[in-house]
Each structure stands twice: as structure tokens, then as C-alpha cells.
Design a protein around this motif. Structure first.
Motif, PDB file in Angstrom:
ATOM      1  N   SER A 228      -1.229   1.393  47.019  1.00 25.72           N
ATOM      2  CA  SER A 228      -1.175   0.088  46.840  1.00 25.72           C
ATOM      3  C   SER A 228      -0.121  -0.804  46.255  1.00 25.72           C
ATOM      4  CB  SER A 228      -2.405  -0.230  46.763  1.00 25.72           C
ATOM      5  OG  SER A 228      -2.686  -0.316  45.107  1.00 25.72           O
ATOM      6  N   HIS A 229       0.435   0.122  45.186  1.00 21.25           N
ATOM      7  CA  HIS A 229       1.610  -0.493  44.266  1.00 21.25           C
ATOM      8  C   HIS A 229       2.779   0.050  44.790  1.00 21.25           C
ATOM      9  CE1 HIS A 229      -0.901  -2.778  41.625  1.00 21.25           C
ATOM     10  NE2 HIS A 229      -1.839  -1.807  41.568  1.00 21.25           N
ATOM     11  N   GLY A 230       3.024   0.729  45.634  1.00 18.79           N
ATOM     12  CA  GLY A 230       4.194   1.033  46.373  1.00 18.79           C
ATOM     13  C   GLY A 230       4.902   2.351  45.475  1.00 18.79           C
ATOM     14  N   GLU A 231       3.978   3.061  44.923  1.00 23.14           N
ATOM     15  CA  GLU A 231       4.428   4.244  44.166  1.00 23.14           C
ATOM     16  C   GLU A 231       4.118   5.656  45.057  1.00 23.14           C
ATOM     17  OE1 GLU A 231       2.041   4.089  40.643  1.00 23.14           O
ATOM     18  OE2 GLU A 231       3.276   2.656  39.721  1.00 23.14           O
ATOM     19  N   SER A 232       4.885   6.546  45.030  1.00 23.45           N
ATOM     20  CA  SER A 232       4.707   7.706  45.628  1.00 23.45           C
ATOM     21  C   SER A 232       3.641   8.578  45.038  1.00 23.45           C
ATOM     22  CB  SER A 232       6.046   8.566  45.355  1.00 23.45           C
ATOM     23  OG  SER A 232       6.240   9.177  44.272  1.00 23.45           O
ATOM     24  N   LEU A 233       2.952   9.609  45.852  1.00 25.83           N
ATOM     25  CA  LEU A 233       1.853  10.228  45.647  1.00 25.83           C
ATOM     26  C   LEU A 233       2.563  11.319  44.371  1.00 25.83           C
ATOM     27  CD1 LEU A 233      -0.334  10.477  48.709  1.00 25.83           C
ATOM     28  CD2 LEU A 233      -0.644   9.182  46.426  1.00 25.83           C
ATOM     29  N   ALA A 234       3.956  11.466  44.509  1.00 25.42           N
ATOM     30  CA  ALA A 234       4.447  12.759  43.463  1.00 25.42           C
ATOM     31  C   ALA A 234       3.863  12.672  42.310  1.00 25.42           C
ATOM     32  CB  ALA A 234       6.029  12.618  43.556  1.00 25.42           C
ATOM     33  N   GLY A 235       3.552  11.403  41.617  1.00 26.43           N
ATOM     34  CA  GLY A 235       2.929  11.211  40.436  1.00 26.43           C
ATOM     35  C   GLY A 235       1.518  11.042  40.120  1.00 26.43           C
ATOM     36  N   LEU A 236       1.023  11.517  41.318  1.00 23.48           N
ATOM     37  CA  LEU A 236      -0.454  11.189  41.485  1.00 23.48           C
ATOM     38  C   LEU A 236      -1.326  11.896  40.399  1.00 23.48           C
ATOM     39  CD1 LEU A 236      -2.955  10.131  42.845  1.00 23.48           C
ATOM     40  CD2 LEU A 236      -2.980  12.372  44.313  1.00 23.48           C
ATOM     41  N   GLY A 237      -0.779  12.891  39.611  1.00 19.49           N
ATOM     42  CA  GLY A 237      -1.560  13.656  38.376  1.00 19.49           C
ATOM     43  C   GLY A 237      -1.417  12.784  37.444  1.00 19.49           C
ATOM     44  N   VAL A 238      -0.164  12.048  36.973  1.00 15.46           N
ATOM     45  CA  VAL A 238      -0.209  11.224  35.801  1.00 15.46           C
ATOM     46  C   VAL A 238      -1.386   9.999  36.148  1.00 15.46           C
ATOM     47  CG1 VAL A 238       1.246   9.491  34.696  1.00 15.46           C
ATOM     48  CG2 VAL A 238       1.998  11.538  35.445  1.00 15.46           C
ATOM     49  N   THR A 239      -1.822   9.620  37.095  1.00 16.48           N
ATOM     50  CA  THR A 239      -2.754   8.656  37.181  1.00 16.48           C
ATOM     51  C   THR A 239      -3.992   9.145  37.313  1.00 16.48           C
ATOM     52  OG1 THR A 239      -1.013   7.374  38.687  1.00 16.48           O
ATOM     53  CG2 THR A 239      -3.385   6.546  38.910  1.00 16.48           C
ATOM     54  N   TYR A 240      -4.356  10.192  38.024  1.00 21.21           N
ATOM     55  CA  TYR A 240      -5.782  11.068  38.080  1.00 21.21           C
ATOM     56  C   TYR A 240      -6.129  11.597  36.759  1.00 21.21           C
ATOM     57  CZ  TYR A 240      -8.870  14.263  40.328  1.00 21.21           C
ATOM     58  OH  TYR A 240     -10.068  15.062  40.700  1.00 21.21           O
ATOM     59  N   TRP A 241      -5.339  12.315  36.130  1.00 20.18           N
ATOM     60  CA  TRP A 241      -5.822  13.213  34.892  1.00 20.18           C
ATOM     61  C   TRP A 241      -6.808  12.482  33.816  1.00 20.18           C
ATOM     62  CZ3 TRP A 241      -5.513  12.669  29.772  1.00 20.18           C
ATOM     63  CH2 TRP A 241      -4.206  11.743  29.287  1.00 20.18           C
ATOM     64  N   PRO A 242      -6.353  11.028  33.575  1.00 21.96           N
ATOM     65  CA  PRO A 242      -7.222  10.447  32.727  1.00 21.96           C
ATOM     66  C   PRO A 242      -8.627  10.156  33.094  1.00 21.96           C
ATOM     67  CG  PRO A 242      -5.155   9.101  32.648  1.00 21.96           C
ATOM     68  CD  PRO A 242      -5.178  10.156  33.849  1.00 21.96           C
TER      69      PRO A 242
END
Length: 126
Positions: free
Chosen positions: A27-41
């Protein structure tokens, strides 16, 4: 509660937190490549919630298990984001609280409704 039911509850929680992170990134136009950075916390907050609450004893309960896991996931996730240098704006915290509440409490509410419906449709013992 069977091990498979506990495993299903853990998998549902983790999958829904992953979905939250993916939806947020997209929804913020970011790729799923960095999903782990958002997910882990938030996964960390979820794990903390499961351990502190010993949620495996009653994983489908809305009160106290579901509410506790929701609070732990939100609070733990936001605190871990702050500790790791990721930003936490008020609007993000509000959306996080609402979406994770809908996800983590929502599946438990649906499960409770299905259990209630199944009990009502069980044939009476003769």
C-alpha cells in the motif's frame, strides 16, 4: 486441544501478521523484497505474546488469549521497530492496532461462531 489445532492457531496468527506486513508494504508502493524487515518486529511481538500468555493452552479464545496476543503483537512490534531504528508514526501505530486487531481477533471470532453453530446442529443424544 490437539497439537494440530495449536499448530493451526500459530500458523494462522503468523500468516495474518505476514499478510499485514505485505499489505502495508504494497500500500506504500514498497516491494515485497524487504518484507522481512517489516515482518520480523511483529513476528517477535507475536512470539512474545504466545510465550507470556502460554497461548497453546487455549489458542482460540478471544478473551484472554486473543486480546493478549493482539496487544503483545502490536506493542512488541512497535517497540522492536523503534529499537531497530525503524520509524513509528502515530498514524502507523493506529492502523497497526486496528488491522492486527481485526486479523488476530477476527479469525478467533469466526472460529467461535463456527463452533457454536456446530454445537447447535448436533443431534440430541437419544
Amino acid at each position: 486441544m490437539s497439537r494440530s489445532s495449536i499448530g493451526t492457531a500459530v500458523a494462522l496468527d503468523a500468516t495474518l501478521v505476514l499478510a499485514f506486513a505485505a499489505i502495508g508494504r504494497l500500500s506504500h508502493g514498497e516491494s515485497l523484497a524487504g518484507l522481512g524487515v517489516t515482518y520480523w518486529p511483529f513476528l517477535g511481538g507475536l512470539i512474545i505474546g504466545w510465550l507470556v500468555l502460554r497461548a497453546w493452552r487455549h489458542p482460540r479464545r478471544i478473551v484472554w488469549t486473543g486480546l493478549g496476543i493482539w496487544i503483545a503483537t502490536v506493542a512488541g512490534g512497535l517497540l522492536l521497530r523503534l529499537a531497530s531504528g525503524q520509524g513509528v508514526q502515530l498514524s502507523f501505530a493506529i492502523v497497526t492496532t486496528i488491522v492486527l486487531g481485526l486479523f488476530l481477533l477476527g479469525w478467533r471470532a469466526v472460529a467461535a461462531l463456527l463452533r457454536r453453530r456446530d454445537r447447535q446442529h448436533m443431534p440430541a443424544a437419544a
